[in-house]
Motif scaffolding. Structure first.
Motif, PDB file in Angstrom:
ATOM      1  N   SER A  87      10.635  62.532 117.594  1.00  0.00           N
ATOM      2  CA  SER A  87       9.854  62.630 118.821  1.00  0.00           C
ATOM      3  C   SER A  87      10.765  62.646 120.038  1.00  0.00           C
ATOM      4  O   SER A  87      11.873  62.122 120.013  1.00  0.00           O
ATOM      5  N   ALA A  88      10.241  63.237 121.084  1.00  0.00           N
ATOM      6  CA  ALA A  88      11.007  63.340 122.321  1.00  0.00           C
ATOM      7  C   ALA A  88      10.996  62.050 123.127  1.00  0.00           C
ATOM      8  O   ALA A  88      11.874  61.825 123.950  1.00  0.00           O
ATOM      9  N   ASP A  89      10.007  61.205 122.893  1.00  0.00           N
ATOM     10  CA  ASP A  89       9.945  59.963 123.662  1.00  0.00           C
ATOM     11  C   ASP A  89       9.488  58.813 122.766  1.00  0.00           C
ATOM     12  O   ASP A  89       8.943  59.027 121.689  1.00  0.00           O
ATOM     13  N   HIS A 144      -4.233  52.075 121.342  1.00  0.00           N
ATOM     14  CA  HIS A 144      -3.128  52.643 122.109  1.00  0.00           C
ATOM     15  C   HIS A 144      -3.643  53.408 123.309  1.00  0.00           C
ATOM     16  O   HIS A 144      -4.797  53.838 123.354  1.00  0.00           O
ATOM     17  N   LYS A 145      -2.782  53.565 124.270  1.00  0.00           N
ATOM     18  CA  LYS A 145      -3.102  54.322 125.472  1.00  0.00           C
ATOM     19  C   LYS A 145      -3.479  55.752 125.086  1.00  0.00           C
ATOM     20  O   LYS A 145      -2.780  56.399 124.325  1.00  0.00           O
ATOM     21  N   MET A 146      -4.595  56.224 125.593  1.00  0.00           N
ATOM     22  CA  MET A 146      -5.035  57.574 125.311  1.00  0.00           C
ATOM     23  C   MET A 146      -4.123  58.555 126.035  1.00  0.00           C
ATOM     24  O   MET A 146      -3.554  58.249 127.063  1.00  0.00           O
ATOM     25  N   GLY A 147      -3.987  59.733 125.439  1.00  0.00           N
ATOM     26  CA  GLY A 147      -3.132  60.756 126.039  1.00  0.00           C
ATOM     27  C   GLY A 147      -2.794  61.799 125.004  1.00  0.00           C
ATOM     28  O   GLY A 147      -3.350  61.831 123.902  1.00  0.00           O
ATOM     29  N   THR A 148      -1.873  62.665 125.339  1.00  0.00           N
ATOM     30  CA  THR A 148      -1.407  63.708 124.430  1.00  0.00           C
ATOM     31  C   THR A 148       0.016  63.375 124.022  1.00  0.00           C
ATOM     32  O   THR A 148       0.872  63.126 124.874  1.00  0.00           O
ATOM     33  N   TYR A 149       0.254  63.376 122.740  1.00  0.00           N
ATOM     34  CA  TYR A 149       1.560  63.009 122.196  1.00  0.00           C
ATOM     35  C   TYR A 149       2.044  64.117 121.260  1.00  0.00           C
ATOM     36  O   TYR A 149       1.241  64.771 120.611  1.00  0.00           O
ATOM     37  N   ALA A 150       3.344  64.278 121.202  1.00  0.00           N
ATOM     38  CA  ALA A 150       3.908  65.331 120.356  1.00  0.00           C
ATOM     39  C   ALA A 150       5.006  64.739 119.468  1.00  0.00           C
ATOM     40  O   ALA A 150       5.762  63.872 119.892  1.00  0.00           O
ATOM     41  N   THR A 151       5.042  65.216 118.251  1.00  0.00           N
ATOM     42  CA  THR A 151       6.098  64.809 117.331  1.00  0.00           C
ATOM     43  C   THR A 151       6.423  65.988 116.415  1.00  0.00           C
ATOM     44  O   THR A 151       5.618  66.911 116.283  1.00  0.00           O
TER      45      THR A 151
END
Length: 160
Positions: A87-89, A144-151
């Protein structure tokens, strides 16, 4: 006397000629055959690998994507497929590591993913070409905090 010597010579040649076919000859040569270990893996997806939680059922049960990933593996020796996330973060890594699972379609148990390679599939047949499918499952990230995540999923093919 010449005729009998000639007759004896013809009989001797006849014996020599008939003796030749029964004689066996053999020769030996040495050589080497080099058979290298060869591997190839092709990974494709069937449809979207995006997980979207749009309803309460998805939040409650998670989302399953059957046969979401396909692999074609060619190998001359037994092999192993391992998988890890990248993942980037840190937040995306935390989400994917805690909630994203993968399994070979014909297996029962999912493999939990993280940034360290996990054994996904161990080849147990003698086929040169193998076709595999993998299911993806995303458990509910309710806390967890809602949002868009990328892996990204990194697949590694290695010999046994």
């Amino acid at each position: 006397m010449r005729i009998s010597a000639f007759t004896f010579a013809l009989l001797l040649i006849g014996v020599l000629v008939t003796a030749q076919p029964n004689k066996k000859l053999s020769a030996t040569i040495s050589g080497a055959i080099h058979v290298p270990s060869m591997f190839q893996m092709n990974i494709t997806t069937s449809g979207s690998t995006t997980f979207s939680f749009h309803n309460w059922e998805a939040f409650t049960n998670g989302i399953l994507k059957p046969a979401a990933i396909h692999a074609t593996v060619k190998g001359t020796r037994p092999w192993i497929i391992s998988v890890k996330t990248m993942s980037a973060d840190n937040l995306s890594e935390k989400i994917s590591n805690q909630f994203l699972r993968i399994k070979e379609t014909n297996r029962e148990e999912f493999v939990s993913l993280n940034k360290y390679p996990q054994t996904l599939y161990v080849n147990s047949n003698t086929l040169i070409v193998n076709q595999l499918a993998f299911d993806l499952k995303m458990e509910s990230p309710l806390d967890h905090k809602m949002g868009t995540y990328a892996t990204m999923l990194v697949f590694t093919l290695s010999s046994q």
